[in-house]
Design a protein around this motif. Structure first.
Motif, PDB file in Angstrom:
ATOM      1  N   VAL A 104       2.099  31.312  26.742  1.00 46.27           N
ATOM      2  CA  VAL A 104       0.757  31.336  27.321  1.00 46.27           C
ATOM      3  C   VAL A 104      -0.053  30.238  26.642  1.00 46.27           C
ATOM      4  O   VAL A 104      -0.164  30.208  25.425  1.00 46.27           O
ATOM      5  CB  VAL A 104       0.088  32.712  27.115  1.00 46.27           C
ATOM      6  CG1 VAL A 104      -1.334  32.704  27.681  1.00 46.27           C
ATOM      7  CG2 VAL A 104       0.927  33.826  27.750  1.00 46.27           C
ATOM      8  N   ARG A 105      -0.580  29.329  27.435  1.00 38.04           N
ATOM      9  CA  ARG A 105      -1.346  28.208  26.879  1.00 38.04           C
ATOM     10  C   ARG A 105      -2.838  28.405  27.154  1.00 38.04           C
ATOM     11  O   ARG A 105      -3.226  29.068  28.113  1.00 38.04           O
ATOM     12  CB  ARG A 105      -0.843  26.881  27.434  1.00 38.04           C
ATOM     13  CG  ARG A 105      -1.028  26.708  28.907  1.00 38.04           C
ATOM     14  CD  ARG A 105      -0.375  25.416  29.416  1.00 38.04           C
ATOM     15  NE  ARG A 105      -0.497  25.350  30.856  1.00 38.04           N
ATOM     16  CZ  ARG A 105       0.346  25.909  31.716  1.00 38.04           C
ATOM     17  NH1 ARG A 105       1.397  26.563  31.271  1.00 38.04           N
ATOM     18  NH2 ARG A 105       0.160  25.813  33.007  1.00 38.04           N
ATOM     19  N   ALA A 106      -3.647  27.785  26.342  1.00 37.07           N
ATOM     20  CA  ALA A 106      -5.102  27.885  26.446  1.00 37.07           C
ATOM     21  C   ALA A 106      -5.636  26.783  27.364  1.00 37.07           C
ATOM     22  O   ALA A 106      -6.236  25.822  26.916  1.00 37.07           O
ATOM     23  CB  ALA A 106      -5.743  27.795  25.065  1.00 37.07           C
ATOM     24  N   ASP A 107      -5.392  26.932  28.657  1.00 36.54           N
ATOM     25  CA  ASP A 107      -5.913  25.988  29.637  1.00 36.54           C
ATOM     26  C   ASP A 107      -7.422  26.152  29.786  1.00 36.54           C
ATOM     27  O   ASP A 107      -7.968  27.226  29.552  1.00 36.54           O
ATOM     28  CB  ASP A 107      -5.287  26.238  31.018  1.00 36.54           C
ATOM     29  CG  ASP A 107      -3.889  25.686  31.147  1.00 36.54           C
ATOM     30  OD1 ASP A 107      -3.494  24.850  30.320  1.00 36.54           O
ATOM     31  OD2 ASP A 107      -3.188  26.098  32.090  1.00 36.54           O
ATOM     32  N   GLU A 108      -8.061  25.069  30.237  1.00 37.24           N
ATOM     33  CA  GLU A 108      -9.490  25.154  30.543  1.00 37.24           C
ATOM     34  C   GLU A 108      -9.653  25.447  32.026  1.00 37.24           C
ATOM     35  O   GLU A 108      -8.948  24.893  32.872  1.00 37.24           O
ATOM     36  CB  GLU A 108     -10.182  23.836  30.206  1.00 37.24           C
ATOM     37  CG  GLU A 108     -11.675  23.908  30.388  1.00 37.24           C
ATOM     38  CD  GLU A 108     -12.393  22.637  30.006  1.00 37.24           C
ATOM     39  OE1 GLU A 108     -13.540  22.479  30.442  1.00 37.24           O
ATOM     40  OE2 GLU A 108     -11.809  21.803  29.288  1.00 37.24           O
TER      41      GLU A 108
END
Length: 159
Positions: free
Chosen positions: A47-51
């Motif tokens: 899980v990545r911290a996308d904007e």
């Protein structure tokens, strides 16, 4: 919710849908490594911290049609085993609430040679993303959330 898994006795055929964290070492040990395997390839999707609209993703919720996912996941692994010269394959997909940096999917593929292992692994992740009935909701730092439209296509019955 309990973890779901199925096995095939001859070669390893495994698709697992689980709520708890994925342990890559335990996952790799699901294979009875044999002398015929000269290559092992794995993929971990996190899980990545996308904007999104000025706010950062801090977590995801995965909801699945468990029965359909396990059946289709097994079908994908069977296809990979028949289309590539791979000996074994495992795919573990998380469901439930996940935070950024947590592993959402783990795939391991064993083969005599690396090229086939890479091809088999790539095939499994691409097909899982297209075909599994899993819905994803993103949660943002500002407290908002949003359902994400995936690439899934309706699955037809394979009797």
């Amino acid at each position: 919710m309990q973890d779901h898994q199925r096995h095939r006795e001859s070669n390893l055929l495994m698709f697992i849908l689980q709520t708890g964290p994925i342990d890559p070492v335990k996952a790799k040990n699901l294979c009875q490594d044999t002398a015929q395997n000269g290559a092992f390839v794995s993929f971990e999707g996190t899980v990545r911290a996308d904007e999104h609209n000025g706010s950062m993703v801090n977590g995801l919720l995965y909801i699945a049609d468990n029965t359909a996912c396990v059946a289709e996941g097994e079908r994908i692994i069977k296809e990979a085993l028949s289309q590539f010269s791979i000996t074994e394959a495992v795919c573990i997909q998380r469901i439930g609430q996940l935070k950024t940096t947590e592993t959402a999917i783990w795939i391991g593929v064993w083969a005599a040679h690396r090229d086939e292992a890479f091809k088999g692994c790539r095939y499994i992740i691409e097909e899982v993303k297209k075909r599994l009935l899993i819905w994803k909701k993103e949660f943002y730092n500002d407290g908002s959330n949003s359902w994400i439209h995936g690439a899934q296509k309706p699955v037809t019955s394979h009797e």
